[in-house]
Write a protein that holds these residues in place. Structure first.
Motif, PDB file in Angstrom:
ATOM      1  N   VAL A  62     -36.588-115.931  -4.371  1.00  0.00           N
ATOM      2  CA  VAL A  62     -35.330-115.567  -5.032  1.00  0.00           C
ATOM      3  C   VAL A  62     -34.370-116.753  -4.955  1.00  0.00           C
ATOM      4  O   VAL A  62     -34.199-117.356  -3.889  1.00  0.00           O
ATOM      5  N   LEU A  63     -33.756-117.070  -6.104  1.00  0.00           N
ATOM      6  CA  LEU A  63     -32.738-118.121  -6.128  1.00  0.00           C
ATOM      7  C   LEU A  63     -31.389-117.472  -5.908  1.00  0.00           C
ATOM      8  O   LEU A  63     -30.919-116.723  -6.761  1.00  0.00           O
ATOM      9  N   SER A  64     -30.768-117.745  -4.770  1.00  0.00           N
ATOM     10  CA  SER A  64     -29.461-117.124  -4.582  1.00  0.00           C
ATOM     11  C   SER A  64     -28.429-118.149  -4.135  1.00  0.00           C
ATOM     12  O   SER A  64     -28.755-119.136  -3.458  1.00  0.00           O
ATOM     13  N   GLY A  65     -27.196-117.918  -4.566  1.00  0.00           N
ATOM     14  CA  GLY A  65     -26.069-118.749  -4.179  1.00  0.00           C
ATOM     15  C   GLY A  65     -26.249-120.205  -4.575  1.00  0.00           C
ATOM     16  O   GLY A  65     -27.021-120.546  -5.477  1.00  0.00           O
ATOM     17  N   SER A  66     -25.527-121.064  -3.884  1.00  0.00           N
ATOM     18  CA  SER A  66     -25.539-122.498  -4.223  1.00  0.00           C
ATOM     19  C   SER A  66     -26.903-123.123  -3.937  1.00  0.00           C
ATOM     20  O   SER A  66     -27.326-124.050  -4.637  1.00  0.00           O
ATOM     21  N   ALA A  67     -27.602-122.611  -2.921  1.00  0.00           N
ATOM     22  CA  ALA A  67     -28.935-123.154  -2.623  1.00  0.00           C
ATOM     23  C   ALA A  67     -29.867-122.884  -3.803  1.00  0.00           C
ATOM     24  O   ALA A  67     -30.709-123.715  -4.157  1.00  0.00           O
ATOM     25  N   GLY A  68     -29.699-121.716  -4.419  1.00  0.00           N
ATOM     26  CA  GLY A  68     -30.541-121.357  -5.565  1.00  0.00           C
ATOM     27  C   GLY A  68     -30.316-122.297  -6.735  1.00  0.00           C
ATOM     28  O   GLY A  68     -31.271-122.781  -7.354  1.00  0.00           O
ATOM     29  N   SER A  69     -29.046-122.583  -7.043  1.00  0.00           N
ATOM     30  CA  SER A  69     -28.793-123.482  -8.182  1.00  0.00           C
ATOM     31  C   SER A  69     -29.256-124.898  -7.861  1.00  0.00           C
ATOM     32  O   SER A  69     -29.682-125.633  -8.745  1.00  0.00           O
ATOM     33  N   LYS A  70     -29.205-125.262  -6.594  1.00  0.00           N
ATOM     34  CA  LYS A  70     -29.675-126.601  -6.188  1.00  0.00           C
ATOM     35  C   LYS A  70     -31.193-126.726  -6.383  1.00  0.00           C
ATOM     36  O   LYS A  70     -31.692-127.762  -6.809  1.00  0.00           O
ATOM     37  N   THR A  71     -31.898-125.643  -6.089  1.00  0.00           N
ATOM     38  CA  THR A  71     -33.365-125.660  -6.236  1.00  0.00           C
ATOM     39  C   THR A  71     -33.774-126.108  -7.637  1.00  0.00           C
ATOM     40  O   THR A  71     -34.728-126.869  -7.811  1.00  0.00           O
ATOM     41  N   LEU A  72     -33.032-125.652  -8.640  1.00  0.00           N
ATOM     42  CA  LEU A  72     -33.432-125.960 -10.020  1.00  0.00           C
ATOM     43  C   LEU A  72     -33.167-127.409 -10.418  1.00  0.00           C
ATOM     44  O   LEU A  72     -33.687-127.876 -11.432  1.00  0.00           O
ATOM     45  N   GLU A  73     -32.362-128.112  -9.626  1.00  0.00           N
ATOM     46  CA  GLU A  73     -32.070-129.519  -9.967  1.00  0.00           C
ATOM     47  C   GLU A  73     -33.346-130.350 -10.041  1.00  0.00           C
ATOM     48  O   GLU A  73     -33.441-131.304 -10.798  1.00  0.00           O
ATOM     49  N   LYS A  94     -25.449-114.072 -14.953  1.00  0.00           N
ATOM     50  CA  LYS A  94     -24.102-114.665 -14.997  1.00  0.00           C
ATOM     51  C   LYS A  94     -23.710-115.139 -13.604  1.00  0.00           C
ATOM     52  O   LYS A  94     -23.129-116.230 -13.458  1.00  0.00           O
ATOM     53  N   ALA A  95     -24.040-114.344 -12.577  1.00  0.00           N
ATOM     54  CA  ALA A  95     -23.709-114.733 -11.202  1.00  0.00           C
ATOM     55  C   ALA A  95     -24.428-116.035 -10.843  1.00  0.00           C
ATOM     56  O   ALA A  95     -23.857-116.911 -10.186  1.00  0.00           O
ATOM     57  N   PHE A  96     -25.684-116.156 -11.315  1.00  0.00           N
ATOM     58  CA  PHE A  96     -26.403-117.412 -11.065  1.00  0.00           C
ATOM     59  C   PHE A  96     -25.643-118.584 -11.688  1.00  0.00           C
ATOM     60  O   PHE A  96     -25.356-119.589 -11.032  1.00  0.00           O
ATOM     61  N   TRP A  97     -25.304-118.432 -12.961  1.00  0.00           N
ATOM     62  CA  TRP A  97     -24.631-119.544 -13.667  1.00  0.00           C
ATOM     63  C   TRP A  97     -23.269-119.849 -13.038  1.00  0.00           C
ATOM     64  O   TRP A  97     -22.808-120.994 -13.046  1.00  0.00           O
ATOM     65  N   ASP A  98     -22.615-118.824 -12.520  1.00  0.00           N
ATOM     66  CA  ASP A  98     -21.288-119.038 -11.937  1.00  0.00           C
ATOM     67  C   ASP A  98     -21.341-119.850 -10.636  1.00  0.00           C
ATOM     68  O   ASP A  98     -20.304-120.307 -10.159  1.00  0.00           O
ATOM     69  N   HIS A  99     -22.540-120.028 -10.116  1.00  0.00           N
ATOM     70  CA  HIS A  99     -22.683-120.896  -8.940  1.00  0.00           C
ATOM     71  C   HIS A  99     -22.975-122.348  -9.338  1.00  0.00           C
ATOM     72  O   HIS A  99     -23.169-123.196  -8.460  1.00  0.00           O
ATOM     73  N   THR A 100     -23.035-122.629 -10.640  1.00  0.00           N
ATOM     74  CA  THR A 100     -23.525-123.951 -11.057  1.00  0.00           C
ATOM     75  C   THR A 100     -22.395-124.902 -11.484  1.00  0.00           C
ATOM     76  O   THR A 100     -22.658-125.885 -12.180  1.00  0.00           O
ATOM     77  N   GLY A 101     -21.169-124.599 -11.061  1.00  0.00           N
ATOM     78  CA  GLY A 101     -20.038-125.486 -11.400  1.00  0.00           C
ATOM     79  C   GLY A 101     -20.261-126.915 -10.914  1.00  0.00           C
ATOM     80  O   GLY A 101     -19.920-127.877 -11.617  1.00  0.00           O
ATOM     81  N   GLY A 102     -20.830-127.057  -9.742  1.00  0.00           N
ATOM     82  CA  GLY A 102     -21.084-128.397  -9.190  1.00  0.00           C
ATOM     83  C   GLY A 102     -22.091-129.161 -10.037  1.00  0.00           C
ATOM     84  O   GLY A 102     -21.921-130.352 -10.323  1.00  0.00           O
TER      85      GLY A 102
END
Ligand code: FMN
Length: 207
Positions: A62-73, A94-102
C-alpha cells in the motif's frame, strides 16, 4: 535499460484489481516487468462496512502518505487503476495526489508517462469522464498521458454484440449497480492489450 513500470490502483470491491492483473499479464507477455501497488484506504471501518466493502487485500503493498508518493519517484511509467466516484476519481486517489505537493514543486514526476484503466457501475457512469477528470492532475505534474486508442484491440473495442467497458482512454469494466458483475473475458483481453501496448511505449520512451 528496461523501463521501470508500476501499476497503481485503488479497488474497493476487486474489479479494478482484476483489470490490474490483466494489465500486468499484458506487460509481462510483451517482455516487461512490473510492480503492483495499492492506494491507501481513507474511509473508516464503519463506512466500509456500510458499503459492504471487504477491506484492502494484504498481498499488494500500500502506498500511503509521503512515503507512498516518494515510492513512485523511482518508476518511469505508471498504469493507474481508478474506480469511478460520481464520474470522477475517488477520494482515496485524491488523498494520494494531495501528498504529492513536494514532487510537483520539485518536478519529480515531470516527464513520466501514465496510462489509465477504469471501473464504473454502469454505462454512462463515468468511464470517459473519470479519465478526463484525471487529466488535470497529470498535466499539473507534467506527466505524459498515454491513451490506449483503438488500434491495439480494435475488434474487441468495437464489439457491439456484448456490453463491455473500455474506451480509447483506457481499459474498463462495469461492476453493475450492485457490484455483482465481474470483468468479462473481453474486458480483460482489452486490459491485457493495453498492458502490452503501454509497455511498448514505455520501452520506446525510456529504453
Ligand atoms: C460513493 C460511490 C460513488 C459511485 N459513483 C459512481 C458513478 O458516478 N458512476 C458509476 O458508474 N459508478 C459509481 N460507483 C460504482 C463504482 O464505480 C464501482 O463500485 C467500482 O467501479 C467498482 O470497482 P472496484 O471493485 O475496483 O472498487 C460509485 C460507488 C460508490 C461507492
Amino acid at each position: 535499460m528496461a523501463p521501470k513500470i508500476a501499476i497503481v490502483y485503488y479497488s474497493m470491491y476487486g474489479h479494478i484489481r482484476q483489470l490490474a492483473e490483466a494489465e500486468k499479464k499484458g506487460i509481462e507477455k510483451a517482455g516487461g516487468t512490473v510492480d503492483m501497488f495499492q492506494i491507501a484506504e481513507t474511509l473508516p471501518e464503519s463506512a466500509l462496512k456500510a458499503l459492504g466493502a471487504p477491506g484492502q487485500s494484504s498481498d499488494v503493498p500500500v502506498l500511503s502518505g509521503s512515503a507512498g508518493s516518494k515510492t513512485l519517484e523511482s518508476y518511469d511509467a505508471w498504469l493507474l487503476g481508478i474506480p469511478t466516484r460520481y464520474g470522477n476519481f475517488p477520494a482515496q486517489w485524491k488523498a494520494f495526489w494531495d501528498h504529492t505537493g513536494g514532487q510537483w514543486k520539485n518536478g519529480l514526476y515531470h516527464g513520466k508517462i501514465a496510462g489509465l484503466f477504469i471501473s464504473t457501475g454502469t454505462l454512462g457512469g463515468g468511464q470517459e469522464s473519470t479519465a478526463i477528470a484525471a487529466m488535470s492532475t497529470l498535466a499539473h505534474h507534467g506527466i505524459i498521458y498515454v491513451p490506449f486508442g483503438y488500434a491495439k484491440a480494435a475488434t474487441q473495442m468495437m464489439n457491439l454484440n456484448e456490453v463491455h467497458g473500455g474506451s480509447p482512454w483506457g481499459a474498463g469494466t462495469f461492476a453493475g449497480a450492485d457490484g455483482t458483475r465481474q470483468p468479462s473475458p473481453l474486458e480483460l483481453e482489452i486490459a491485457e492489450a493495453q498492458g502490452a501496448y503501454f509497455y511498448s511505449v514505455a520501452a520506446k520512451h525510456f529504453g
